[in-house]
Structures are given as structure tokens and as C-alpha cells.
Motif scaffolding. Structure first.
Motif, PDB file in Angstrom:
ATOM      1  N   VAL A  77       0.561  -0.802  -0.187  1.00 13.99           N
ATOM      2  CA  VAL A  77      -0.575   0.150   0.033  1.00 13.99           C
ATOM      3  C   VAL A  77       0.302   1.417   0.284  1.00 13.99           C
ATOM      4  O   VAL A  77       1.828   0.981   0.531  1.00 13.99           O
ATOM      5  CB  VAL A  77      -1.135   0.295   1.264  1.00 13.99           C
ATOM      6  CG1 VAL A  77      -2.310  -1.436   1.185  1.00 13.99           C
ATOM      7  CG2 VAL A  77       0.116  -0.058   2.387  1.00 13.99           C
ATOM      8  N   ASP A  78       0.067   2.353  -0.114  1.00 13.19           N
ATOM      9  CA  ASP A  78       1.096   4.073   0.114  1.00 13.19           C
ATOM     10  C   ASP A  78       1.686   4.273   1.014  1.00 13.19           C
ATOM     11  O   ASP A  78       0.447   3.163   2.416  1.00 13.19           O
ATOM     12  CB  ASP A  78       0.414   5.180  -0.687  1.00 13.19           C
ATOM     13  CG  ASP A  78       0.234   5.314  -1.728  1.00 13.19           C
ATOM     14  OD1 ASP A  78       0.773   4.377  -3.009  1.00 13.19           O
ATOM     15  OD2 ASP A  78      -0.569   5.588  -2.450  1.00 13.19           O
TER      16      ASP A  78
ATOM     17  N   ALA B 269     -17.235  11.959  -9.287  1.00 12.84           N
ATOM     18  CA  ALA B 269     -16.944  10.669  -8.203  1.00 12.84           C
ATOM     19  C   ALA B 269     -15.924  10.021  -8.627  1.00 12.84           C
ATOM     20  O   ALA B 269     -15.004   9.812 -10.030  1.00 12.84           O
ATOM     21  CB  ALA B 269     -18.389   9.408  -8.027  1.00 12.84           C
ATOM     22  N   VAL B 270     -14.673  10.328  -7.422  1.00 19.41           N
ATOM     23  CA  VAL B 270     -13.602   9.095  -7.794  1.00 19.41           C
ATOM     24  C   VAL B 270     -13.836   7.854  -6.917  1.00 19.41           C
ATOM     25  O   VAL B 270     -13.884   7.424  -6.750  1.00 19.41           O
ATOM     26  CB  VAL B 270     -12.460  10.128  -7.156  1.00 19.41           C
ATOM     27  CG1 VAL B 270     -11.322   9.389  -7.512  1.00 19.41           C
ATOM     28  CG2 VAL B 270     -12.278  11.072  -7.631  1.00 19.41           C
ATOM     29  N   LEU B 271     -13.472   6.790  -8.159  1.00 22.06           N
ATOM     30  CA  LEU B 271     -14.010   5.504  -7.574  1.00 22.06           C
ATOM     31  C   LEU B 271     -12.716   4.933  -7.790  1.00 22.06           C
ATOM     32  O   LEU B 271     -11.771   4.772  -8.401  1.00 22.06           O
ATOM     33  CB  LEU B 271     -14.380   4.775  -8.627  1.00 22.06           C
ATOM     34  CG  LEU B 271     -15.692   5.049  -8.544  1.00 22.06           C
ATOM     35  CD1 LEU B 271     -16.135   6.423  -9.315  1.00 22.06           C
ATOM     36  CD2 LEU B 271     -16.754   3.675  -9.361  1.00 22.06           C
TER      37      LEU B 271
ATOM     38  N   ALA C  17      -7.557   5.656  -1.635  1.00 23.40           N
ATOM     39  CA  ALA C  17      -6.981   5.815  -2.627  1.00 23.40           C
ATOM     40  C   ALA C  17      -8.106   6.449  -2.952  1.00 23.40           C
ATOM     41  O   ALA C  17      -7.988   7.661  -3.863  1.00 23.40           O
ATOM     42  CB  ALA C  17      -6.970   4.242  -3.808  1.00 23.40           C
ATOM     43  N   ALA C  18      -9.134   5.844  -3.191  1.00 25.92           N
ATOM     44  CA  ALA C  18     -10.577   6.917  -3.736  1.00 25.92           C
ATOM     45  C   ALA C  18     -10.166   8.469  -2.858  1.00 25.92           C
ATOM     46  O   ALA C  18     -11.077   9.841  -3.812  1.00 25.92           O
ATOM     47  CB  ALA C  18     -11.921   6.765  -3.191  1.00 25.92           C
ATOM     48  N   LYS C  19     -10.681   8.412  -1.489  1.00 22.90           N
ATOM     49  CA  LYS C  19      -9.287  10.223  -0.999  1.00 22.90           C
ATOM     50  C   LYS C  19      -8.477  10.543  -1.329  1.00 22.90           C
ATOM     51  O   LYS C  19      -8.957  12.506  -2.270  1.00 22.90           O
ATOM     52  CB  LYS C  19      -9.902   9.809   0.511  1.00 22.90           C
ATOM     53  CG  LYS C  19      -9.770  10.630   0.911  1.00 22.90           C
ATOM     54  CD  LYS C  19     -10.038  10.948   2.342  1.00 22.90           C
ATOM     55  CE  LYS C  19      -9.466  12.079   3.349  1.00 22.90           C
ATOM     56  NZ  LYS C  19      -8.669  13.522   3.157  1.00 22.90           N
ATOM     57  N   LYS C  20      -7.499  10.280  -1.982  1.00 17.01           N
ATOM     58  CA  LYS C  20      -6.306  11.068  -2.368  1.00 17.01           C
ATOM     59  C   LYS C  20      -6.866  11.275  -3.405  1.00 17.01           C
ATOM     60  O   LYS C  20      -6.156  12.112  -4.245  1.00 17.01           O
ATOM     61  CB  LYS C  20      -5.078  10.023  -2.124  1.00 17.01           C
ATOM     62  CG  LYS C  20      -4.391  10.034  -1.092  1.00 17.01           C
ATOM     63  CD  LYS C  20      -3.495   8.643  -1.173  1.00 17.01           C
ATOM     64  CE  LYS C  20      -1.905   9.506  -1.942  1.00 17.01           C
ATOM     65  NZ  LYS C  20      -0.540   8.548  -1.809  1.00 17.01           N
TER      66      LYS C  20
ATOM     67  N   THR D  16      -5.736  12.753 -10.774  1.00 11.21           N
ATOM     68  CA  THR D  16      -6.565  12.159 -10.016  1.00 11.21           C
ATOM     69  C   THR D  16      -6.576  10.811 -10.287  1.00 11.21           C
ATOM     70  O   THR D  16      -6.219   9.490  -9.430  1.00 11.21           O
ATOM     71  CB  THR D  16      -8.093  12.477  -9.945  1.00 11.21           C
ATOM     72  OG1 THR D  16      -8.124  13.704  -9.582  1.00 11.21           O
ATOM     73  CG2 THR D  16      -8.830  11.125  -9.658  1.00 11.21           C
ATOM     74  N   ARG D  17      -6.323  10.455 -11.682  1.00  8.11           N
ATOM     75  CA  ARG D  17      -5.981   9.295 -12.550  1.00  8.11           C
ATOM     76  C   ARG D  17      -4.936   9.078 -12.376  1.00  8.11           C
ATOM     77  O   ARG D  17      -4.716   7.713 -12.803  1.00  8.11           O
ATOM     78  CB  ARG D  17      -6.465   9.395 -13.628  1.00  8.11           C
ATOM     79  CG  ARG D  17      -7.552  10.133 -14.223  1.00  8.11           C
ATOM     80  CD  ARG D  17      -8.226   9.836 -15.687  1.00  8.11           C
ATOM     81  NE  ARG D  17      -9.823  10.153 -15.892  1.00  8.11           N
ATOM     82  CZ  ARG D  17     -10.653   9.352 -16.080  1.00  8.11           C
ATOM     83  NH1 ARG D  17     -10.566   7.679 -15.987  1.00  8.11           N
ATOM     84  NH2 ARG D  17     -12.233   9.313 -16.229  1.00  8.11           N
ATOM     85  N   ALA D  18      -4.159   9.825 -12.164  1.00  7.90           N
ATOM     86  CA  ALA D  18      -2.726   9.606 -11.826  1.00  7.90           C
ATOM     87  C   ALA D  18      -2.289   8.542 -10.379  1.00  7.90           C
ATOM     88  O   ALA D  18      -1.731   8.163 -10.300  1.00  7.90           O
ATOM     89  CB  ALA D  18      -1.628  10.167 -11.689  1.00  7.90           C
ATOM     90  N   VAL D  19      -3.318   8.879  -9.487  1.00  9.53           N
ATOM     91  CA  VAL D  19      -3.087   7.997  -8.202  1.00  9.53           C
ATOM     92  C   VAL D  19      -3.904   6.308  -7.758  1.00  9.53           C
ATOM     93  O   VAL D  19      -4.100   5.947  -8.671  1.00  9.53           O
ATOM     94  CB  VAL D  19      -4.160   8.556  -6.962  1.00  9.53           C
ATOM     95  CG1 VAL D  19      -4.175   7.581  -5.599  1.00  9.53           C
ATOM     96  CG2 VAL D  19      -4.382   9.837  -6.915  1.00  9.53           C
ATOM     97  N   THR D  20      -2.299   5.690  -7.776  1.00 12.01           N
ATOM     98  CA  THR D  20      -2.826   4.407  -7.497  1.00 12.01           C
ATOM     99  C   THR D  20      -3.522   4.393  -7.335  1.00 12.01           C
ATOM    100  O   THR D  20      -3.902   4.399  -5.768  1.00 12.01           O
ATOM    101  CB  THR D  20      -0.970   4.067  -6.806  1.00 12.01           C
ATOM    102  OG1 THR D  20      -0.373   4.509  -7.470  1.00 12.01           O
ATOM    103  CG2 THR D  20      -0.819   2.359  -6.695  1.00 12.01           C
ATOM    104  N   GLY D  21      -4.256   3.269  -7.646  1.00 10.08           N
ATOM    105  CA  GLY D  21      -5.868   2.497  -7.152  1.00 10.08           C
ATOM    106  C   GLY D  21      -6.812   3.490  -7.942  1.00 10.08           C
ATOM    107  O   GLY D  21      -8.062   2.593  -7.453  1.00 10.08           O
TER     108      GLY D  21
END
Lengths: 155, 134, 708
Positions: free
Chosen positions: A17-18, C258-260, C266-269, C241-246
Motif C-alpha cells: 500500500v501507499d 466521483a472518484v472510484l 485511494a479514493a480520498k487521495k 487524480t487518474r495518476a493516483v495508484t488505485g
């Protein structure tokens, strides 16, 4: 992402995980231990309380990277089959209403009583003041901790 | 016959409202009360020996930033801390929420923090907290 | 105990799923809920409430949403009583929404027990009768010679005895009787006994599953960036956002994004990384604007008063003395401990919704509309719920989850942070209440005039509340201030603040007249009985009963003994009469509430232990919000974001509580809400007794000048 070794409820888990992920979300989303609850995310309500080396800590504010060195205990691992004196007292005094905050309350009460087996009422209030129960089960929480102290002392 | 269901419990002590002003300040007793508060409110971030968490939560043990300004610490406990700070040469930038504690509790908490893990500081009295709170 | 290996049909699989979500086994029994994997033919399921398998497992369905009010315990107790089973040996299961089987699957208006009392008893009694008939048929004896004993059918003459399970298959072929005889209350062995919450065990071990704990195959977690009041989305950039893992997907739904992602974090980040540009969408109000608007309204009479007995104008014109007081109520968030969330799996032709809701039927209706699907294609399941307090009566968050699932073409659990919950909420309306009392030269209360105003609340008053009926000239005007802010029912809607205003004002009048506040209330009740003005919407004897009982419990009459000052408050709501005495003292210029004595008449009490809990919780809730609750708005945005700025009561402020229920055979009434309303007044009146200071605004301003 990075790999971390966590000792949770006497089992070693390797999670990827991060590093900044709060322990709470690793427990809930990665390990599936959903007994530990999210309530505020800023260490103000206590719903996410777990034990780290026997201390009650707020898992919502502890990055997983800081939790690798210790023994983590969650509500699922507090006892076999719900038989910790605090859990039994919670049942006997019929504390829960909605129940959402109670895992955190129980974890703090258990860590507190292991340090202070015979607390005064004022000490109970201080120890539990960092928790919020929106249903208002406080009078029963006090009674349950007194009861657990009584029974724990007889062991 | 009237059948009634009764819940009865003891009247709680009002000890948390005891006055501290009249007696000479007992630092040891204050620290002892403060330790309980520390465990409840601070430990999960600043850790059991005040060591903090590297790069995330600043240490309190032997922390120059902490010991430099007692009133700033009072203010941060009451109202929270935000923005960059440098502690023992390292930069930290996390938000700490303020805490809803009484004057006595803030003084107890700070007396514990300022006199544990190698820290040594002058006592913080409830009156000190009161003056910062205003 | 034998278990059967049976191929899962689609229908029985659904039962297994629903059981996994909410099924529990009572006590320390090791019985597994095997009822779920049996053929329908062998299962005795006479109605939606009861399932009995041939191997003797008795399952009682709890149809209503459980959010801490204890209905998952109390409602099955009613069924179990008439079914005549051993309470410690039954399985209780949360039923999903089923409007064909159940009448009212709602958690609101303190109505679960009071509206279901008859139908639940009948459900149990019907099943019992069918089991007796099946046994009589099998044994070839007269049904009249058979009776039941805790899960067994017994034939007196032959000493034959068989468990309900033995007759389950046969009973399932019998015709459902139209008429059944209900037990005489003197025979009750479950109703009226102290039963612990049936989910204690799962709660204290962390096994109880709330909506937030929903996990389904292929599910993504979603967090949503929503506009604050008065804003709309202009544009957004989700590159970071789309670059965030997950993070798996980003979808726009109306003015929200909405971010899924594969985890909550990961959704929060991902959401934090959104670049959002909002624009104004009409005028925005702040708390002072609301208060100014409300203050204007309470100067006015309305064209259509809610109640108008006698002639208040004349009464006030001829008054020797007029008392006037204005009370102010702030907005409040519901702030249940479990923030809003909902699971949705929306496909082309059907939708599966699951989560915490107080109104599953409304969720289905509103989701059907939004999704363009017929209601018959939507299932709604209920998780255990971490409180609701009225917030989950709304369907905004469940319909939103459904829309996100539809747009993203993925099963999704939408979760709200505490900040989302507090800021994107639906609030207890702010209100203002102006009271005037006319007193004649003989020191009698001859006129009462309330002008109430609140934000978007429809009727801000409860015009038939006591002392309506006891004052010959009595008028209630109610005004509504319309605003963009979304408001909604909050535990004991209107009552939660109205009771504080009425009961504080009565206390003020009593002091003005030089009368004891309790004696004054009893005198008003006498007047409502002997010379009523207009209709009387409360039962005078029951009201009098709780007033007297609370006064007796709280040693009413002596002020200042050992520094303890007493205040009184009473209120009738949701069919239940509640009166309270609060003990307070002033220590080091601080108010301390030591104890609250509470008398309750709620008709028959199903589960005294659970009933006490509800009253205790209501008192602490009422006290907490009177002391601390306040949400303020600045240009439409809540100033309070989380529990560091929005204060809730904590354990050191919780008083001891003593509750007594009036013994009653009357129809059971509400308990989830009625404990709350009188507390603010009882405490405020005690503070007046201690300090001479009248509190007219919540949260209370408790600053006390040293030496006062």
C-alpha cells in the motif's frame, strides 16, 4: 506503493500500500478487518481505536509505515470469542445502541484497565473523554468499566 | 401494585472541577493527570515516548520547537496547529486539530509533555491557559 | 443436529446473502442459520416474519431498519411471544425491503413498535395456530386438545410432544387462518422482560456489519466532490487524480465528481487531487441572515394561525402584566457516528442497493425514478446502521450511489468523510420562537401567544402541545422562511426544541406568578380537564401521572440542598409522556448536571432494558445539544467540518440517569425520540434556580459571573 509487514492479532501480514495510508484503511480495506471503524479521520472520536504494543491509538491518524514495528491488536483480536472482561461487561450492562463507536470504546477501556485495574470514576471519565458516542451510552459505559474492573480484579 | 423499572447509579464526583488556584502548584500531581490525557489525545500521533513519526508527526521529546514557547503550545492545544513548522531541524507540515479541554486539563497535559522523555520545563498553570484562551 | 446438503437455488442463494449481511444467532447457541439453504417446500414460512425448518431452526425476521433504537430486539420479541418459543434459541435476521410482506419498514417517528404491535402479534399467533393444526393432523387428535410450550406442540391427553420443526413441512401446506386468538397479557413470558440487544455479541467482537463495512465482489470505493450550497460545477481536471495508484475511474454526476478506486484511501487521495472550479448558483445565506429573517417573521401574526382559542388580542389588551421571551434554535447536523454511505450495483435491467437507510421504500422509489427502472427491478437491503437521527430518512446519498454505479458501470460503495457528512448535510432547521403571556390582576394566566418561525420547516410549531387546552386565550402563529439550505427531520422533529421553549416559558410564568413550577403545571392540567379551551390533544391523566412521578423521583420542592438546584421539564410526543427533573450545581462557576430523573408513560413496555437505553440516550442527546450543538453557515457553507469544531457531548458531561416507566397495559408507544425533548428545559430551569439566569438560546451560554 510499498511493502509493509504488519503484526495484526498475532499474525504477520504483508501488505502493498501507499506508505501514507492510515493504518485504519489497511486494516479495513486490505486485511478485511472491518470491526475498526471510521468516524472522523482526525483522532477526535475514537471509533478507530486499536492497540499498538498495548497502547490505545487512533488508527485513522497513524500511517501504516509507522505501524510496522509493533504488535497491533484490533477488536477482532482482543479475545477469543468475545470473552475479554471489558467485552463481557459491555454485554452485561447492555451498553450498545447503534454500536458503531463501541469497538473503539472497548479497545480504549481495555488498554486503560490493564494500566489502571482499579480506576476511580474521575479516572474513567478522563480516559474515555476522547471518545464520542452519538447515541449517549455514556452512563452504561461507566458502569461497564466499573464492572470489568471489579471482575478483572477477582481473576 | 405499581410495577416500575428502575435504573439507578451513583452520583458522579465533580472532581474535575476542583479548584487548583488556592493551593501551591503540585507539578507531579498535574503531570500524573496529564499522562492520562496524553494517552487519550496525543499518543497515537506523537507516540509513547514522544518520539513522533519521522517526516509526518513531529517529536515532542527534546523538541526545540515545543520548549521554545509555552504559550504557543497552549494555543496549539486549544485551537490546533496548521502550516509548516521546523522541529529539531526537520520540517513538518501536518494539521493538528484543537482539543476541547478545560484550563486544568491543558495545564496537566502540557506539564506532562514538558517534563517527560528528557524534557524539563516550567510548570504551566490553569491561569496560564486561561490567559491564552481569552 | 442434522444439516442438509441442498443445491442452492437462485432464491435460496439470495436468502443466504441476506443472512450473511444481518443474520445472527441468539445467546451462545451454536445453531447455524441453516434455514437459509432449505427447499421452500420443507420450510414453514407462513408470513414474512417467521421461518421454521424441519430440523427445528426458528428464524424471526426483523423487518425494520435498526440504527440503535433496538427494534431488531423488541420487534422479534413480540413475534416470539405469540409464536411461543424459547427466546434464547431463535435466530433473528434482518429482512430486506419487501412491501408485499411488511407494512411499514421505516425507522422514524418512533413508530416501529406502536404501528406494528398488532400485526407482529398476529404473525406469531398465526404461525403458532398452524403448527398446532399440523400436529393435530399428524397425531390425529383434536386441535383444541393441543397447546404449545416454548417451541413444542403438546397434546394433553396422550402426552405427545413434538418440536415445531417436526411439523414445519406439514404446516407449510395448511391454509393460513384468518382469525387468531392473541395471548392474554397475563400469560406473557417474553414481552415485558429485560432482554439485552440481540446483536451485543457481534458488536463487541467487531463482527457486526454496518453499511461502511459492505464488501462485494468487484466493488470499488467511491468518494465524491460535491458543491457546497449555492455553488455549481464549472469545470474540473482529473489528470492528477487518474495518476493516483488505485484510482480506476472518474465520473461526473450532475454537479458532482466521483472518484472510484480500489480502496477508501485511494479514493480520498484521488478526490483530493481533483482540480475543481465552482461557480455561484444563486444567492447564499449566512447564519445572521437567517436569524434576521426569522426575527422579522416572529414579529408578525399569520393569516391562518395553527391554533386560535378565545381572543388573544383582547386578553393582552386587558392584561395587568405581559411576559415576553424569544428563544433561538441553531441549525444542527445529524452527525451519526457512521457517516453516510451506500452500496449500489446497477445493471442495464436491474439494481441491487444495500446500506443504511431509515426509509428503504423511499430509497427504492427515488432510485427507480433516477435510474429509469421499474421498482420491481430494484432490491433494497438494509445493513445495521451507525445511528441515523433522521439523516437517513433522506434518499440523496443512496440515489447518488445508484447513479454513480450506473455511470461507472461498476458495483460501488460510496463513502462520505466526516467533513462530507457535516458539510453536505441536511440540517435541523434553525428557528425562532416568540412567546407572550398575558396575566390578569388576579395573577392568572389568561393569554398565551406563540409566534414561531423556522427555515424550510413547514410548520415550525407544535400547536397542540401542553398548555394548549388549559389557557382560555391561546394562539399559535407559524411562519416558514424559504431558503436553498436543505433541512430535514432531526430526532424528535420540532419537539426537540419546542419542548425547551414551552417548558422554559411555563417555568418563567410560574415564577412570575409566585407559584411552584410543578404545582403550576398540575393546576394547568386541572384547568384543561375541568374547563378546556378548544381541543385537548393529550391524555390529561397520563400527563399528570408522569409529572407527579418525576417530581416524586427527583425529590421536587427543595432547592439548594447541598448546593443542588432542580429544574423541571415535561413533554408529550410520539404517543409517550415524559417528565424530568434535572439536578445541577455550580462548581467553580461551572454548571454540572449531576442527575436526571425521568418518568415515562409509553404504554406497555416491550423490553424494559432497551426502553431504558432509549430514554437514557435521548436525555444525553438532549443535554448534549442544549449545551454544545450549533452549526453555523457562512454564505451557504457550514463553518463546522468535523468533531474538532462541532462539539458533541462526551462522557464527563453525562449525568447519572434514573428512569421509571409507569406500569401500563395500554398500546405501546414511541421510545426512540420522546426522552429527548424535555431535557433542555429541565436543565435550563435548574440553571435558573441556581443562578437566576434564563437561557433562551441553544447552545446554552453558561458563562457565569464569579460570585453570582
Amino acid at each position: 506503493m510499498a511493502t509493509f509487514k504488519l503484526n495484526v492479532n498475532n499474525k504477520t501480514h504483508t501488505v502493498d500500500v501507499d506508505p501514507d495510508t492510515p493504518l485504519l484503511w489497511v486494516l479495513r480495506d486490505t486485511l478485511g478487518l472491518t470491526g475498526t471503524k471510521y468516524g472522523c479521520g482526525i483522532a477526535q472520536c475514537g471509533a478507530c481505536t486499536v492497540h499498538l504494543n498495548g497502547n490505545a491509538i487512533r488508527s485513522c491518524s497513524l500511517p501504516v509505515s509507522a505501524a510496522t514495528s509493533g504488535k497491533i491488536t484490533t477488536i477482532e483480536g482482543l479475545s477469543e470469542n468475545g470473552t475479554h472482561p471489558v467485552q463481557l461487561a459491555w454485554d452485561e450492562e447492555d451498553v450498545p445502541q447503534c454500536g458503531y463507536c463501541q469497538a473503539g470504546q472497548i479497545m480504549t477501556a481495555a488498554a486503560f484497565l490493564s494500566r489502571k485495574p482499579n480506576p476511580t470514576d474521575a479516572e474513567i471519565e478522563t480516559a474515555m473523554a476522547s471518545h464520542i458516542c452519538r447515541c449517549g451510552t455514556y452512563t452504561r459505559i461507566k458502569k461497564a468499566i466499573r464492572l470489568a474492573a471489579e471482575k478483572g480484579g477477582k481473576k | 401494585m405499581k410495577k416500575i423499572f428502575v435504573v439507578l447509579s451513583l452520583i458522579a464526583t465533580g472532581s474535575m472541577f476542583l479548584s487548583f488556584q488556592q493551593k501551591p502548584f503540585d507539578l507531579k500531581a498535574s503531570m500524573k493527570r496529564g499522562e492520562e490525557l496524553y494517552i487519550s489525545y496525543c499518543l497515537s500521533c506523537h507516540m509513547d515516548q514522544g518520539q513522533g513519526i519521522e517526516n509526518i508527526y513531529p517529536p515532542l521529546a527534546k523538541a526545540d520547537y515545543l520548549m521554545a514557547d509555552k504559550n504557543r503550545s497552549i494555543d496549539q492545544i486549544l485551537r490546533g496547529a496548521k502550516g509548516e513548522m521546523t522541529v529539531n531541524g526537520k520540517k513538518y507540515d501536518m494539521e493538528m486539530p484543537g482539543f476541547d479541554l478545560t484550563d486544568e486539563e491543558v495545564s496537566d497535559l502540557l506539564n506532562y509533555i514538558r517534563n517527560s522523555w528528557g524534557n524539563k520545563g516550567a510548570a504551566v498553570t490553569p491561569a496560564d491557559v486561561k490567559s491564552v484562551r481569552k | 443436529m442434522k444439516t442438509k446438503a441442498i443445491t442452492l437455488s437462485r432464491r435460496s442463494f439470495l436468502k443466504v446473502s441476506s443472512l450473511a449481511g444481518g443474520g445472527i444467532v441468539l445467546g451462545f447457541s451454536t445453531v447455524k442459520a441453516a434455514s437459509s439453504i432449505l427447499d421452500d417446500a420443507e420450510l414453514f414460512e407462513p408470513n414474512g416474519f417467521i421461518k421454521i425448518t424441519p430440523d427445528g431452526i426458528i428464524t424471526i425476521m426483523a423487518p425494520n431498519p435498526e440504527l440503535g433504537q433496538g427494534v431488531k430486539t423488541s420487534l422479534p420479541m413480540i413475534v416470539a411471544e405469540e409464536l411461543d418459543v424459547d427466546w434464547s434459541k431463535i435466530v433473528i435476521e434482518q429482512a430486506p425491503l419487501n412491501t408485499e410482506k411488511f407494512e411499514r419498514q421505516v425507522a422514524g417517528g418512533s413508530g416501529s413498535v406502536r404501528s406494528s404491535w398488532d400485526s407482529f402479534r398476529k404473525a406469531g399467533a398465526t404461525a403458532r395456530k398452524m403448527l398446532i393444526e399440523a400436529a393435530a393432523k399428524k397425531w390425529n387428535v383434536n386441535t383444541a386438545e393441543c397447546t404449545t410450550d416454548k417451541g413444542f406442540v403438546v397434546h394433553k391427553g396422550s402426552n405427545k410432544k413434538g418440536s415445531y420443526g417436526e411439523f414445519a413441512s406439514l404446516a407449510s401446506t395448511m391454509e393460513i387462518p384468518k382469525e387468531v386468538k392473541l395471548k392474554d397479557p397475563s400469560e406473557y413470558t417474553i414481552i415485558g422482560t429485560r432482554q439485552r440487544n440481540v446483536e451485543n455479541k457481534s458488536i463487541i467482537t467487531g463482527k457486526a456489519k454496518y453499511g461502511f463495512d459492505t464488501r462485494r465482489e468487484g466493488m470499488l470505493f467511491a468518494m465524491i466532490a460535491r458543491p457546497s450550497f449555492g455553488k455549481k460545477l464549472k469545470l474540473f481536471d482529473d489528470t492528477a487524480t487518474r495518476a493516483v495508484t488505485g484510482v480506476k475511474n472518474v465520473v461526473q454526476h450532475e454537479n458532482s465528481v466521483a472518484v472510484l478506486a480500489t480502496s477508501t484511501w485511494a479514493a480520498k487521495k484521488g478526490r483530493d487531487a481533483l482540480k475543481l472550479v465552482w461557480e455561484d448558483d444563486g444567492p447564499l445565506e449566512s447564519t445572521p441572515d437567517y436569524m434576521e429573517a426569522l426575527n422579522k417573521l416572529i414579529q408578525q401574526k399569520s393569516d391562518a394561525p395553527k391554533r386560535n382559542d378565545g381572543d388573544v388580542d383582547q386578553a393582552f389588551a386587558g392584561a395587568a402584566k405581559i411576559l415576553e421571551t424569544t428563544f433561538e434554535a441553531p441549525f444542527l447536523p445529524h452527525a451519526p457516528m457512521e457517516p453516510m454511505n451506500f452500496f449500489a450495483d446497477v445493471r442495464e435491467d436491474k439494481a441491487d442497493l444495500y446500506g443504511p437507510t431509515q426509509t428503504p421504500a423511499r430509497t427504492r422509489t427515488d432510485a427507480a425514478k433516477a435510474l429509469g427502472l421499474p421498482e420491481s427491478k430494484i432490491t433494497v437491503g438494509m445493513s445495521r446502521q451507525g445511528g441515523g437521527f433522521g439523516r437517513r430518512l433522506q434518499s440523496d446519498y443512496s440515489v447518488e450511489a445508484a447513479m454513480i454505479s450506473k455511470l461507472a458501470k461498476s458495483p460501488v460503495l460510496v463513502v462520505w468523510t466526516r467533513e462530507d457528512d457535516m458539510q453536505g448535510g441536511i440540517y435541523r432547521p434553525a428557528g425562532m420562537y416568540n412567546y407572550r403571556a398575558a396575566i390578569n390582576a388576579n395573577k392568572e394566566l389568561i393569554g398565551w401567544h406563540l409566534r414561531a418561525a423556522a427555515v424550510n420547516s413547514g410548520n415550525a410549531s407544535r400547536e397542540n402541545s401542553f398548555p394548549a387546552g388549559a389557557v382560555s386565550n391561546f394562539r399559535v402563529d407559524s411562519h416558514n422562511h424559504i431558503s436553498k439550505i436543505t433541512v430535514g427531520a432531526w430526532r424528535a422533529p420540532n419537539h426537540n426544541f419546542i419542548a425547551f421553549t414551552e417548558e422554559s416559558f411555563i417555568d418563567e410564568i410560574a415564577h412570575e406568578l409566585g407559584k411552584d413550577p410543578v404545582a403550576f403545571r398540575l393546576e394547568l392540567l386541572d384547568r384543561a380537564k375541568n374547563s378546556p379551551s378548544g381541543s385537548v390533544a393529550y391524555d390529561i391523566e397520563k400527563y399528570r401521572g408522569v409529572v407527579k412521578l418525576a417530581a416524586e423521583m427527583g425529590n421536587w420542592g427543595k432547592q439548594g440542598v447541598n448546593g443542588i438546584y432542580k429544574g423541571f421539564g415535561a413533554h408529550f410526543s410520539f404517543g409517550t409522556y415524559v417528565a424530568q427533573v434535572a439536578d445541577v450545581s455550580i462548581v467553580d462557576n461551572k454548571v454540572k448536571v449531576h442527575k436526571v430523573y425521568c418518568a415515562v408513560d409509553c404504554g406497555r413496555v416491550i423490553n424494559p432494558l432497551g426502553a431504558e437505553q432509549q430514554i437514557e440516550g435521548g436525555i444525553i442527546d438532549g443535554l448534549g445539544h442544549a449545551l454544545y450543538g450549533e452549526l453555523t453557515l457562512t454564505k451557504g457553507v457550514a463553518d463546522q467540518k468535523n468533531f474538532n469544531s462541532y462539539k458533541l457531548i462526551r462522557i464527563p458531561d453525562a449525568p447519572d440517569i434514573e428512569v421509571k416507566f409507569v406500569n401500563s397495559d395500554a398500546h405501546p408507544q414511541g421510545l426512540g425520540e420522546p426522552g429527548l425533548p424535555p431535557t433542555g428545559a429541565a436543565v435550563a430551569n435548574a440553571i435558573f434556580a441556581a443562578t437566576g439566569k434564563r437561557l433562551k438560546k441553544q447552545p446554552f451560554d453558561l458563562r457565569i459571573e464569579p460570585g453570582s
